[in-house]
Design an enzyme around this catalytic site. Structure first.
Site, PDB file in Angstrom:
ATOM      1  N   GLN A   1       0.829  -1.205   0.000  1.00  0.00           N
ATOM      2  CA  GLN A   1       0.000   0.000   0.000  1.00  0.00           C
ATOM      3  C   GLN A   1       0.865   1.258   0.000  1.00  0.00           C
ATOM      4  OE1 GLN A   1      -3.316  -2.043   2.836  1.00  0.00           O
ATOM      5  NE2 GLN A   1      -3.627   0.148   2.568  1.00  0.00           N
TER       6      GLN A   1
ATOM      7  N   ARG B   1      -9.441  -0.478   7.401  1.00  0.00           N
ATOM      8  CA  ARG B   1     -10.400   0.409   6.748  1.00  0.00           C
ATOM      9  C   ARG B   1     -10.724   1.632   7.607  1.00  0.00           C
ATOM     10  NH1 ARG B   1     -14.175  -1.146   1.973  1.00  0.00           N
ATOM     11  NH2 ARG B   1     -14.667   0.937   1.336  1.00  0.00           N
ATOM     12  N   CYS B   2      -9.683   2.252   8.124  1.00  0.00           N
ATOM     13  CA  CYS B   2      -9.906   3.482   8.870  1.00  0.00           C
ATOM     14  C   CYS B   2      -8.593   4.220   8.963  1.00  0.00           C
ATOM     15  CB  CYS B   2     -10.421   3.195  10.276  1.00  0.00           C
ATOM     16  SG  CYS B   2      -9.243   2.355  11.326  1.00  0.00           S
TER      17      CYS B   2
ATOM     18  N   GLU C   1     -13.152   5.253   4.140  1.00  0.00           N
ATOM     19  CA  GLU C   1     -13.154   4.591   5.433  1.00  0.00           C
ATOM     20  C   GLU C   1     -14.293   5.030   6.338  1.00  0.00           C
ATOM     21  OE1 GLU C   1      -9.150   5.685   6.108  1.00  0.00           O
ATOM     22  OE2 GLU C   1      -8.376   3.827   5.266  1.00  0.00           O
TER      23      GLU C   1
END
Lengths: 808, 164
Positions: free
Chosen positions: A239, A386-387, A762
């Site tokens: 990522q 996811r945040c 997110e």
């Protein structure tokens, strides 16, 4: 006579900001022509596989590789002893700790990497893994952070000084051998004073369980060391490819210009692919040792056991208020289980991420947060699933505290939120724990949401249902889950955000080609977010060329400008801003070219959609396409040929998306099965680039929230065995369990972002988890529930009902 | 490797013959021997469906079937469903309705959906959801996948009616 091309036609032709442009990525994905890391096949390539520890805590007495090496097709078996001379048996983590690449004398969690086998194919590698003989001596296992802080068992002897004292860690003093750090924000004394003297105080203890991002594609890498040219190429599920390049250079001693890191198509990330894992390091070393390319791809069990857990926060809160419901203070303490190594992926100065956003969307005058990080015999990780960094934990905490306070006050929780929202006119708003919220209009969003679901009607229906249940007419109860969340994304300003010393700016480079098309490269990397589609839309609006004529490239460090990658919803807030700024540089030069071509002063032309026109004479213009051509074929006095620009964008602040969610749920108290009747999600992510993509992100994030709230868990038994190592036990929702979501929006642009965008990927997860959980808890509220820990799987819901005497 | 087996497969209309170990899984034969990399490996336990192919007219998870068991079979993968010049109606609808994000589940999902629409050309939303429950998607929340499949079904049915 002629068909007039209107201004609206020209705007539409660009497919720029605000357009639900179809995705350019889809052609290859729908035809099976994506290029993921496991699709990479190089001549002579070998396969790596790990020998992993079956024990959660054990000393390694011996490793015998003879039988494995004797197997035909096996090229090498690497152990810590082989990596030690290279200084690669340990590696630095993103959190300032270090982590064993291969077990150095002991193992600290089940599934830990012990040896790396390199063989001709994946089957032979798996056979050889079985043949490596490791003799272990079991040690006492600690899987609970509170026990860890009381225990005499030292997990990390490497962090104890020879005289037995405990040296400081990366984040200051440590108070026990198994303690990692204490991190504090806010004012402890003032907060305690307010809470001690408050009219009403509500307290809650909650465990935000350990889970895992579990993207459908696991982690993997292919390393290829070209010894002729001295160049290392590394493809992998990264990522943050540039950060991987820098780390690879620092670890291997290979100069950075001789390392090329490529993130090909990535099959979902959700935080799992931010960290640097032993598999990446071992594939590099194996390629250097063998001289041929080496592939490593983990299987699902390895993924769930070893790379990147999320959450595992034990949170204790106190919230005080007046009798009328005005919140006066908030106290939060977290005991954070970081597993065996502190490999949390947070900006350096934030060992608990942005947990200090835990005052949420509310105007709370005084607050305190303390976080203690602790080692246990569990896998390392602590990624932001996811945040943005630890924001799901923060939002879950405050949204539960609000619910508990509402119970204490005997007040409607929707009204309690309204009373305490930060008001529109208070922005920019500095919260008690230090963050400056950029913009918001919470009450408007809240009112819109409550109206959309007929909140009052729902409460009336719920009251009827409770009465019917008590009369024995139904076994189904009804919950109304509320959440109002504020995210903090777009890390971040270089002055306070870095990862391994690299400031968290991002970048965009644009080349306009002579015929009026363009290639733009960014420091981010899509894992499904659709950057190739949406970044082109930002540029289309900025530079006046159609999005369809702009190719976006990311993920190849040989070509893309340096950037910190994609996680924490930072792509649009940071790289998207860089794109806009680079676009404006293109436009500035284009303006000079246009003025020259039109024979007027620079200030006498103005940009209009896809052209520069003479002010007051719109019929005299040069299109961006014409300007692009002129920049390459015409000598223009005082200007260099060509039309290119690069921007490195250091954001002045984070962005603060927010939203209002409502979930209506029916629960069968005898089976524990929840049925989601309705889910309404209002999101405000500032300026909306592509509504179709935004809606897709919301659906996906809500579904991951549903998973976490309603069953997804990484669970350990008392001796450190992972109980949820396959998709049989680890809950991923299917189409059958997932509802249809209703999406809605308001638009409150970020005042400091060039196009006002805030990031959205997110938000639905951050806001969704407390909303689903609150729905379950709200259903049981009339029967005496105050707080029940997630995940609310069928068994636990059934148990909640049983505990409340509802089966009697 | 004297214990290799002789395997014949017809994949997407092309015949293939090769030797394989008895333990070799169909997914690895497709991906590594035949370079058909559309079907993916997501779990190796039959849960996720990223490896879904159509085998002798049935949806099969190729990660838990030995290639030797597939000897003589006719197999269709995502690569056999459409071509760049003539996309399958599902491929078009997945793009149209944003039925994919990272794309990793997409080949298996579309392959399964194509079979589903053969089995049941006019499914309800509930039947679609049940019919693809063996295929996991981590990105989309399924809403747009379901929409894509229903829309493809209605397009296929309109085309059929027009042809009659």
């Amino acid at each position: 006579m002629k068909d007039e091309v209107t201004r609206e036609d020209r705007v539409a032709g660009l497919k720029g900001l605000g357009c639900s442009r179809k995705r350019v990525e889809d052609a290859r994905f729908t035809q099976g022509k994506g290029n993921y890391v496991d699709d990479i096949k190089l001549p002579g390539m070998l396969h790596g596989d790990f020998v992993r520890s079956p024990y959660a805590h054990a000393r390694i007495k011996s490793i015998n590789i003879d039988a494995a090496m004797a197997l035909p097709g096996v090229t090498a078996v690497l152990t810590a002893k082989d990596l030690e001379p290279l200084g690669l048996h340990w590696m630095p983590t993103l959190a300032g700790d270090k982590q064993m690449v291969l077990a150095d004398g002991k193992v600290l969690f089940q599934g830990q990497e012990v040896a790396f086998v390199v063989a001709a194919d994946r089957y032979i590698a798996a056979d050889a893994v079985e043949l490596v003989e490791v003799e272990y001596e079991e040690l006492e296992v600690i899987v609970n952070p509170f026990k860890s802080l009381q225990s005499d068992v030292v997990l990390r002897e490497d962090l104890i000084a020879p005289d037995g004292s405990i040296p400081n860690g990366a984040h200051g003093p440590r108070k026990h051998p198994n303690h990692i750090f204490t991190w504090e924000a806010g004012e402890l004394e003032a907060t305690n004073q307010v809470i001690d003297n408050a009219e009403v105080v509500a307290e809650a203890e909650m465990y935000y369980h350990r889970t895992h991002p579990c993207p459908l594609e696991t982690c993997g890498s292919v390393a290829s060391m070209d010894k002729v040219n001295g160049k290392l190429t590394l493809w992998g599920t990264f990522q943050a490819p540039h950060v991987v390049r820098t780390v690879a250079s620092l670890l291997s001693g290979i100069e950075e210009h001789n390392i090329r890191v490529v993130s090909p198509d990535i099959g979902g990330g959700f935080g799992n692919k931010v960290g640097v894992y032993p598999g990446y390091v071992c594939s590099i070393v194996a390629s250097i040792v063998t001289g041929v390319p080496v592939k490593w791809v983990e299987d699902r069990m390895e993924n769930l056991m070893s790379t990147a857990f999320a959450r595992d926060y034990w949170m204790k809160g106190k919230i005080s208020a007046t009798k009328e419901g005005k919140i006066t203070g908030l106290h939060c303490h977290v005991t954070a289980d970081h597993g065996a190594f502190d490999a949390c992926a947070d900006p350096t100065k934030f060992p608990a991420g942005f947990m200090n956003i835990c005052t949420g969307s509310y105007d709370i005058p005084v607050a305190y947060l303390g976080v203690d990080g602790v080692y246990t015999n569990k896998a390392p990780g602590g990624v932001s699933y996811r945040c943005s960094f630890r924001v799901t934990e923060a939002v879950y905490f405050i949204e539960r505290m609000i619910e508990v306070l509402a119970i204490e006050l005997n007040m409607d929780p929707a009204e309690l939120r309204s009373i305490n929202f930060i008001k529109k006119e208070q922005f920019p708003y500095t919260a008690a724990l230090g963050w400056e919220y950029d913009s918001g209009d919470y009450q408007t969003a809240w009112d819109k949401a409550l109206l959309a679901v007929d909140y009052k009607g729902l409460r009336a229906e719920q009251a009827e249902r409770v009465a019917a249940f008590k009369r024995g007419e139904t076994r189904k109860i009804m919950g109304i889950g509320l959440s109002f969340f504020t995210e903090i994304v777009g890390a971040g300003p270089v002055k306070n955000c870095d990862i391994l010393g690299m400031g968290m700016f991002d970048s965009c480079e644009i080349r306009i080609h002579p015929t009026g098309s363009a290639t733009a490269r960014l420091g981010t990397i899509s894992q499904g977010q659709g950057h190739a589609t949406t970044f082109a839309q930002i540029l289309a609006s900025e530079i006046g060329l159609p999005a369809d004529s702009i190719t976006i490239e990311e993920g190849d460090t040989d070509t893309a400008p340096y950037g910190l990658g994609t996680y924490g919803s930072r792509s649009t807030p940071v790289a998207g801003a860089a794109a806009a700024m680079a676009g404006r540089k293109i436009r500035a030069k284009a303006q000079m070219i246009a003025a020259y071509l039109l024979e007027v002063h620079d200030d006498d032309v103005e940009f209009d959609v896809d052209r520069f026109a003479v002010k007051g004479a719109p019929e005299r213009f040069k299109t961006m396409k014409e300007i692009a051509y002129a920049s390459y074929h015409q000598a223009i006095p005082g200007l260099e040929p060509g039309l290119e620009a690069v921007s490195y964008y250091d954001p002045p602040n984070m962005t603060y998306p927010f939203g209002a969610y409502v979930c209506v749920m029916d629960i069968d108290v005898d089976t524990g099965v929840p049925e989601i009747r309705r889910f309404y999600a209002l999101d405000d992510c500032g300026t909306r680039i592509n509504p179709m993509v935004i809606e897709g992100q919301i659906h996906g994030g809500l579904t991951e929230a549903l998973a976490v709230a309603l069953g997804q868990e990484i669970a350990y038994d008392d001796i450190g065995n992972v109980k949820t190592g396959t998709l049989m036990d680890f809950f991923l929702p299917t189409a059958w369990e997932v509802p249809n979501y209703e999406t809605d929006f308001t638009v409150t642009p970020s005042p400091h972002h060039p196009i006002g965008a805030k990031g959205v990927g997110e938000s639905p997860h951050v806001g969704g988890v407390p909303c689903f959980s609150n729905a379950v808890q709200d259903a049981f509220r009339p029967f005496g529930n105050r707080h029940t820990n997630m995940p609310h799987d069928h068994w636990r819901i059934w148990q909640t009902a049983a505990n409340l005497g509802m089966h009697d | 490797m004297s214990n290799k087996m002789h395997v014949k497969l017809n994949v997407n209309g092309t015949d293939h013959e090769f030797l394989a170990e008895p333990r070799e899984l169909l997914i690895y034969a497709l991906r590594e021997k035949l370079n058909i990399t559309g079907p993916h490996v997501g779990c190796e336990t039959s849960h996720c469906g990223a490896c879904t192919v159509t085998l002798n007219g049935k949806s099969v998870k190729s990660c838990t079937m030995f290639v030797a068991q597939a000897n003589g079979a006719e197999i269709t993968t995502i690569e056999g469903l459409g071509s760049p010049d003539a996309l399958h109606v599902l491929q078009e609808n997945f793009k149209e309705h944003h039925g994919l994000q990272c794309g990793f589940c997409t080949p298996g999902m579309i392959t399964r959906a194509a079979k589903l629409l053969e089995e049941n050309p006019n499914p309800t939303e509930e039947e679609v959801r049940f019919g693809i429950a063996g295929n996991i998607c981590r990105c989309t929340g399924y809403q747009n996948i379901v929409k894509s499949i229903l829309s493809a079904a209605s397009e296929l049915n309109s085309a059929k009616e027009a042809a009659q």
